[in-house]
Design an enzyme around this catalytic site. Sequence first.
Site: not given
Ligand code: THU
Length: 133
Positions: A45, A47-48, A50-51, A56, A58, A89, A92
């Site tokens: 994953n 992250e940024n 700018s959320y 993710c 996957e 999520c 994904c």
């Molecule tokens: N995240 C994933 O990488 N995969 C998922 O299926 C659920 C969430 C990440 C996104 C974010 O960086 C962190 O988990 C918290 O949500």
Amino acid sequence: MTKEEFKNLCEIAIQSKNFSLSMYSNFRVGAAVLTKSGKIFSGTNIENPSYSLTICAERVALFKAISEGENQIYAIAISTDKKKFLPPCGACRQVIFDLAINSEIILINSEKKTKKLNSKKLLPFAFGKEHLK
Ligand code: THU
């Protein structure tokens, strides 16, 4: 998938967490995709600040495979640092439905226990390419 491939795929998903950029959530996710040609593509994953631009693990792994010409996804392994297995999520699930509907999904928890999911059951009443016709 051979036992060796399964072990290798899980280990790569676990190792991919080391590259996670998860400074906002502190929630590391690692993924690895096994393709029909036997290649493995990893993802984590990212992250940024700018959320909503966060992506993710996957989808990173899947898009890496697809963008390198792989068109048959055999299995996806997903690892976190939590004891509870991660339910992938919704975004994904949509991408898995579209690109990897016949794949095996393997969840890996913090204790390296694994749980298999049926990709066909992940997204009921899914929107797919046939709805665009
Ligand atoms: N995240 C994933 O990488 N995969 C998922 O299926 C659920 C969430 C990440 C996104 C974010 O960086 C962190 O988990 C918290 O949500």
